[in-house]
Design an enzyme around this catalytic site. Structure first.
Site, PDB file in Angstrom:
ATOM      1  N   PRO A  25       2.412  -0.255  -1.904  1.00 34.77           N
ATOM      2  CA  PRO A  25       1.669  -0.043  -3.381  1.00 34.77           C
ATOM      3  C   PRO A  25       0.247   0.222  -3.141  1.00 34.77           C
ATOM      4  O   PRO A  25      -0.643  -0.445  -2.189  1.00 34.77           O
ATOM      5  CB  PRO A  25       1.906  -1.568  -3.919  1.00 34.77           C
ATOM      6  CG  PRO A  25       3.028  -2.324  -3.166  1.00 34.77           C
ATOM      7  CD  PRO A  25       3.126  -1.497  -1.892  1.00 34.77           C
ATOM      8  N   GLY A  27      -3.496   1.147  -5.471  1.00 35.68           N
ATOM      9  CA  GLY A  27      -4.279   1.216  -6.740  1.00 35.68           C
ATOM     10  C   GLY A  27      -5.603   2.391  -6.428  1.00 35.68           C
ATOM     11  O   GLY A  27      -5.703   2.502  -5.364  1.00 35.68           O
ATOM     12  N   CYS A  28      -5.922   2.514  -7.586  1.00 36.54           N
ATOM     13  CA  CYS A  28      -7.140   3.450  -7.547  1.00 36.54           C
ATOM     14  C   CYS A  28      -8.237   3.176  -8.765  1.00 36.54           C
ATOM     15  O   CYS A  28      -7.614   3.100  -9.750  1.00 36.54           O
ATOM     16  CB  CYS A  28      -6.864   4.844  -7.457  1.00 36.54           C
ATOM     17  SG  CYS A  28      -8.244   6.022  -7.210  1.00 36.54           S
ATOM     18  N   HIS A  70      -6.723   7.865   1.521  1.00 39.76           N
ATOM     19  CA  HIS A  70      -6.876   7.827  -0.022  1.00 39.76           C
ATOM     20  C   HIS A  70      -8.384   8.426  -0.108  1.00 39.76           C
ATOM     21  O   HIS A  70      -8.466   9.259  -1.228  1.00 39.76           O
ATOM     22  CB  HIS A  70      -6.915   6.254  -0.521  1.00 39.76           C
ATOM     23  CG  HIS A  70      -6.991   5.822  -1.904  1.00 39.76           C
ATOM     24  ND1 HIS A  70      -6.222   5.573  -2.680  1.00 39.76           N
ATOM     25  CD2 HIS A  70      -8.398   6.188  -2.434  1.00 39.76           C
ATOM     26  CE1 HIS A  70      -6.826   5.656  -3.779  1.00 39.76           C
ATOM     27  NE2 HIS A  70      -7.835   5.819  -3.800  1.00 39.76           N
ATOM     28  N   GLU A  71      -9.024   7.932   0.603  1.00 38.07           N
ATOM     29  CA  GLU A  71     -10.567   8.616   0.308  1.00 38.07           C
ATOM     30  C   GLU A  71     -10.722  10.174   0.671  1.00 38.07           C
ATOM     31  O   GLU A  71     -11.253  11.093  -0.142  1.00 38.07           O
ATOM     32  CB  GLU A  71     -11.734   7.900   1.037  1.00 38.07           C
ATOM     33  CG  GLU A  71     -11.664   6.380   0.435  1.00 38.07           C
ATOM     34  CD  GLU A  71     -12.045   6.494  -0.880  1.00 38.07           C
ATOM     35  OE1 GLU A  71     -12.557   7.259  -1.511  1.00 38.07           O
ATOM     36  OE2 GLU A  71     -11.442   5.150  -1.439  1.00 38.07           O
ATOM     37  N   HIS A  74      -9.615  12.110  -2.318  1.00 40.36           N
ATOM     38  CA  HIS A  74     -10.600  12.437  -3.263  1.00 40.36           C
ATOM     39  C   HIS A  74     -11.458  13.424  -2.860  1.00 40.36           C
ATOM     40  O   HIS A  74     -11.654  14.249  -3.750  1.00 40.36           O
ATOM     41  CB  HIS A  74     -11.310  11.326  -3.507  1.00 40.36           C
ATOM     42  CG  HIS A  74     -10.660   9.992  -4.113  1.00 40.36           C
ATOM     43  ND1 HIS A  74     -10.359  10.059  -5.597  1.00 40.36           N
ATOM     44  CD2 HIS A  74     -10.484   8.744  -3.761  1.00 40.36           C
ATOM     45  CE1 HIS A  74      -9.601   9.056  -5.779  1.00 40.36           C
ATOM     46  NE2 HIS A  74      -9.756   7.957  -4.932  1.00 40.36           N
TER      47      HIS A  74
END
Length: 99
Positions: A25, A27-28, A70-71, A74
């Protein structure tokens, strides 16, 4: 999950040493209040320049590898909604919304 020191990479490059995926799991803040299961590589290598313009390389695995990916997403204009298992998309603030 365990903390690790802040690291700065200028012009980062990501390499995947082996292709083992782990789904967890995630989130962001760009999609605040939601979680979804996102597959990520278990380990990555990130390289680039540090603030002193010296070449640095970091081999990361587990939680740190997940955050790096994740980064890096972006930087490519990608959010968790682009990579998530849509069946797992969950509003974690549903009680606040229903009040």
């Amino acid at each position: 999950m365990e903390p690790f020191p802040l690291r700065v990479f200028v012009n980062p490059r990501l390499r995947v040493p082996y292709s083992r995926l782990v789904t967890f799991p995630e989130g962001c803040e760009s999609v605040a209040g939601f979680l979804a299961h996102v597959p990520r590589f278990q380990a990555v290598q990130i390289s680039g320049l540090d603030p002193r313009r010296e070449q640095v390389v970091w081999q990361a695995s587990g939680w740190a590898a997940r955050i790096i990916q994740h980064e890096m997403d972006h930087l490519q204009g990608c959010l968790i909604i682009d990579k998530m298992d849509s069946k797992t998309f969950t509003n974690i603030r549903w009680m606040e919304v229903n009040d």
